[in-house]
Design a protein around this motif. Sequence first.
Motif, mmCIF file in Angstrom:
data_model
loop_
_atom_site.group_PDB
_atom_site.id
_atom_site.type_symbol
_atom_site.label_atom_id
_atom_site.label_comp_id
_atom_site.label_asym_id
_atom_site.label_seq_id
_atom_site.Cartn_x
_atom_site.Cartn_y
_atom_site.Cartn_z
ATOM 1 N N SER B 13 12.994 -6.722 7.828
ATOM 2 C CA SER B 13 12.499 -7.015 6.494
ATOM 3 C C SER B 13 12.867 -5.972 5.456
ATOM 4 C CB SER B 13 10.981 -7.128 6.550
ATOM 5 O OG SER B 13 10.460 -7.203 5.261
ATOM 6 N N LYS B 14 13.055 -6.446 4.233
ATOM 7 C CA LYS B 14 13.199 -5.540 3.090
ATOM 8 C C LYS B 14 11.973 -5.699 2.204
ATOM 9 C CE LYS B 14 18.175 -5.807 3.372
ATOM 10 N NZ LYS B 14 18.112 -6.415 4.691
ATOM 11 N N GLN B 15 10.868 -6.037 2.823
ATOM 12 C CA GLN B 15 9.605 -6.248 2.106
ATOM 13 C C GLN B 15 9.211 -5.025 1.312
ATOM 14 O OE1 GLN B 15 7.763 -8.918 2.096
ATOM 15 N NE2 GLN B 15 5.798 -8.248 1.320
ATOM 16 N N ARG B 16 8.732 -5.257 0.100
ATOM 17 C CA ARG B 16 8.272 -4.162 -0.741
ATOM 18 C C ARG B 16 7.005 -3.546 -0.159
ATOM 19 N NH1 ARG B 16 6.032 -4.667 -6.059
ATOM 20 N NH2 ARG B 16 6.108 -6.902 -5.767
ATOM 21 N N LYS B 17 6.931 -2.252 -0.185
ATOM 22 C CA LYS B 17 5.769 -1.557 0.382
ATOM 23 C C LYS B 17 5.104 -0.693 -0.680
ATOM 24 C CE LYS B 17 6.787 -2.590 4.704
ATOM 25 N NZ LYS B 17 8.203 -2.723 4.645
ATOM 26 N N PRO B 18 3.869 -0.306 -0.463
ATOM 27 C CA PRO B 18 3.272 0.670 -1.362
ATOM 28 C C PRO B 18 4.114 1.941 -1.312
ATOM 29 C CG PRO B 18 1.614 -0.255 0.086
ATOM 30 C CD PRO B 18 2.950 -0.728 0.587
ATOM 31 N N SER B 20 3.444 4.959 -1.230
ATOM 32 C CA SER B 20 3.006 6.072 -0.385
ATOM 33 C C SER B 20 2.712 5.660 1.050
ATOM 34 C CB SER B 20 1.742 6.691 -0.981
ATOM 35 O OG SER B 20 0.742 5.714 -1.081
ATOM 36 N N GLY B 21 3.202 4.513 1.441
ATOM 37 C CA GLY B 21 2.882 4.141 2.822
ATOM 38 C C GLY B 21 3.614 2.914 3.279
ATOM 39 N N GLY B 22 3.111 2.283 4.315
ATOM 40 C CA GLY B 22 3.761 1.107 4.856
ATOM 41 C C GLY B 22 4.778 1.503 5.901
ATOM 42 N N THR B 23 5.203 0.518 6.669
ATOM 43 C CA THR B 23 6.153 0.823 7.714
ATOM 44 C C THR B 23 7.564 0.700 7.196
ATOM 45 O OG1 THR B 23 6.217 -1.467 8.385
ATOM 46 C CG2 THR B 23 4.617 -0.065 9.492
ATOM 47 N N ASP B 83 -5.333 -0.873 13.479
ATOM 48 C CA ASP B 83 -5.085 0.248 12.556
ATOM 49 C C ASP B 83 -6.263 0.477 11.610
ATOM 50 O OD1 ASP B 83 -2.639 0.500 13.724
ATOM 51 O OD2 ASP B 83 -1.489 -0.336 12.063
#
Lengths: 213, 100
Positions: B13-18, B20-23, B83
């Motif tokens: 995935s190229k999913q947008r993440k926060p 300051s975090g995310g995988t 988590d």
Amino acid sequence: MDKRTNEEWVADLRAGGDRQTGALEDLRAIILRGLPYAIAGRLDPNSPQSEALTEEVVQETLMRVLEYLDTFEGRSQFTTWAHKIAVRAALTELRRVRWREVPLPEMDVDDDMDASYREAPDEQASPEEQVAQAEMMKRVNRIIMEELTDKQRQALTAIMEGFPLEEAAGRLGTNRNALYKMLHDARLRLKKRLEKEGLTPQEVLSVFEQAGR
Amino acid sequence: MKIKQFIQRLFGSKQRKPSSGGTSANPSEKMQKMMAMLSATREEELTCDEVFALLDQFTELAAQGEDVAKLMPLVQHHLDMCDDCREEYKVLKSILYGAA
């Protein structure tokens, strides 16, 4: 005064009047001492947002403590129980703020069952290992498509993307507890299907762990 | 979304993440993560609500140095799998350590 026994906390909070007010003020001070641990590393502790969140969480925690006082069974210190409620409230809000701009992956699966994984799975792997990985991914993905419902796939995708369970649940119109159950069911289905196909998770893992060694 | 897109989202995935975090795990790492989850999956698991009800007791025992994985293995297992609950446990434990 925060040296009350559990029984004294419960009695004072139930008492009403000045006794209750005093206990709530003491509990408020205790919660305020704990909240920086929840905020640390997640929000600038000196920011206006942090101040607003702290006040909101304290209010919410005190209300919940009163609402759920009858459920306190004395299996921990009363203050630990209250901190637990505050931590849940604080992290729930922090997650909401942090992830609110991130769209949940959408699912709209069609009948294109011959689609395959075409990206190189691992750039450090040898060509042979990449082929083995791609084949295994295709196989696992086929199992995922056949075994899970759309919602389970969407939830699984979100969790693999690092979405907090609570945040994903809200977007999927459910709650955290129900989503955990749904994902547990999904994991069980996938595990059993792998077993049915003569595969264990460890065997699948080995295809990827050997790469690049 | 076609299946290929789903697969790419799940494992590439190229999913947008926060910010300051995310995988940011690659497909291979995500597959490893998923298989580790499946490997640890049990027929019976506690839910988040059940663990929340026990988390104060569990955390106090842990802060006292007790072997909580042995005393309350189902809670420990859930914390290994979830988590959100694990994050809450760590914060609660840090509060108890801080108060000690």
